[in-house]
Scaffold this motif. Structure first.
Motif, PDB file in Angstrom:
ATOM      1  N   ALA A 142      37.579  35.826   4.960  1.00 28.56           N
ATOM      2  CA  ALA A 142      39.039  35.733   4.854  1.00 28.56           C
ATOM      3  C   ALA A 142      39.476  34.282   4.655  1.00 28.56           C
ATOM      4  O   ALA A 142      40.305  33.980   3.786  1.00 28.56           O
ATOM      5  CB  ALA A 142      39.704  36.326   6.097  1.00 28.56           C
ATOM      6  N   ILE A 143      38.914  33.387   5.436  1.00 29.63           N
ATOM      7  CA  ILE A 143      39.253  31.969   5.298  1.00 29.63           C
ATOM      8  C   ILE A 143      38.775  31.446   3.949  1.00 29.63           C
ATOM      9  O   ILE A 143      39.523  30.776   3.222  1.00 29.63           O
ATOM     10  CB  ILE A 143      38.651  31.137   6.455  1.00 29.63           C
ATOM     11  N   TYR A 144      37.534  31.759   3.615  1.00 31.91           N
ATOM     12  CA  TYR A 144      36.941  31.277   2.360  1.00 31.91           C
ATOM     13  C   TYR A 144      37.791  31.693   1.154  1.00 31.91           C
ATOM     14  O   TYR A 144      38.161  30.862   0.328  1.00 31.91           O
ATOM     15  CB  TYR A 144      35.513  31.816   2.225  1.00 31.91           C
ATOM     16  N   PHE A 145      38.100  32.978   1.045  1.00 31.47           N
ATOM     17  CA  PHE A 145      38.842  33.456  -0.120  1.00 31.47           C
ATOM     18  C   PHE A 145      40.294  32.998  -0.108  1.00 31.47           C
ATOM     19  O   PHE A 145      40.850  32.655  -1.148  1.00 31.47           O
ATOM     20  CB  PHE A 145      38.743  34.981  -0.244  1.00 31.47           C
ATOM     21  N   VAL A 197      44.543  38.361   1.113  1.00 27.86           N
ATOM     22  CA  VAL A 197      43.303  38.691   1.812  1.00 27.86           C
ATOM     23  C   VAL A 197      43.654  39.387   3.127  1.00 27.86           C
ATOM     24  O   VAL A 197      44.533  38.939   3.866  1.00 27.86           O
ATOM     25  CB  VAL A 197      42.477  37.418   2.089  1.00 27.86           C
ATOM     26  N   VAL A 198      42.955  40.487   3.425  1.00 21.88           N
ATOM     27  CA  VAL A 198      43.156  41.235   4.668  1.00 21.88           C
ATOM     28  C   VAL A 198      41.837  41.235   5.438  1.00 21.88           C
ATOM     29  O   VAL A 198      40.801  41.600   4.896  1.00 21.88           O
ATOM     30  CB  VAL A 198      43.596  42.690   4.393  1.00 21.88           C
ATOM     31  N   GLU A 228      50.839  32.713  -4.514  1.00 20.78           N
ATOM     32  CA  GLU A 228      51.738  32.646  -3.367  1.00 20.78           C
ATOM     33  C   GLU A 228      51.050  32.900  -2.025  1.00 20.78           C
ATOM     34  O   GLU A 228      51.567  32.508  -0.983  1.00 20.78           O
ATOM     35  CB  GLU A 228      52.926  33.587  -3.625  1.00 20.78           C
ATOM     36  N   PHE A 229      49.872  33.502  -2.005  1.00 16.92           N
ATOM     37  CA  PHE A 229      49.182  33.777  -0.744  1.00 16.92           C
ATOM     38  C   PHE A 229      48.064  32.786  -0.438  1.00 16.92           C
ATOM     39  O   PHE A 229      47.318  32.967   0.513  1.00 16.92           O
ATOM     40  CB  PHE A 229      48.629  35.204  -0.745  1.00 16.92           C
ATOM     41  N   LYS A 230      47.939  31.723  -1.237  1.00 22.20           N
ATOM     42  CA  LYS A 230      46.898  30.717  -1.004  1.00 22.20           C
ATOM     43  C   LYS A 230      46.996  30.201   0.436  1.00 22.20           C
ATOM     44  O   LYS A 230      48.080  29.967   0.953  1.00 22.20           O
ATOM     45  CB  LYS A 230      47.041  29.565  -1.983  1.00 22.20           C
TER      46      LYS A 230
END
Length: 143
Positions: A121-124, A93-94, A131-133
């Motif tokens: 951004a926080i929600y997603f 997420v960006v 690996e980006f969770k």
């Protein structure tokens, strides 16, 4: 003046939660928040948007300060948001944190585009898997 005797968290519309909790005695409020934390009660957040919660947290505060005090009611509302992502893949997420995001999203609201971007951004990032969770990156002159 509105007075609440017995507040059932799951029956109060999410957008009215903060307003109604102000009318509870501190002890009654703590009882409700403790029940929410323990999973003994639910809070209705189905009509809430992530940016409403972020806006409540950041209202009147600087985005660059990290001393924002945790609000148990807002945390409970956040946790009760519906999961529309359902662990969708390895997504990075960006979030746009540039100065242009300080504009209001609606002339009749004080919610900014930055609050919406931060909330999403926080929600997603919390709800995606891989690996980006629980991570997102941002771009700004002061990231």
């Amino acid at each position: 003046m509105f007075q609440v005797i017995d507040m059932h968290c799951d029956t109060i519309p999410a957008l009215q939660w903060k307003e109604k909790q102000e009318h509870l005695a501190d002890a009654d409020l703590q009882i409700n928040l403790d029940k929410l934390e323990k999973g003994e009660a639910k809070i209705n957040s189905s009509t809430n948007f992530p940016h409403d919660i972020v806006h409540s947290y950041l209202k009147g505060r600087s985005y660059y300060r990290s001393n924002i005090k945790e609000d148990k009611a807002l945390e409970a509302l956040w946790k009760a948001l519906p999961d529309t992502v359902q662990g969708d893949g390895n997504t990075l997420v960006v979030r746009d944190g540039s100065g242009s995001m300080m504009c209001s999203v609606d002339p009749n609201s004080s919610i900014t585009a930055l609050e919406v971007a931060t909330a999403l951004a926080i929600y997603f990032s919390e709800r995606c898997s891989g690996e980006f969770k629980d991570n997102f990156i941002t771009f700004s002159s002061r990231p």
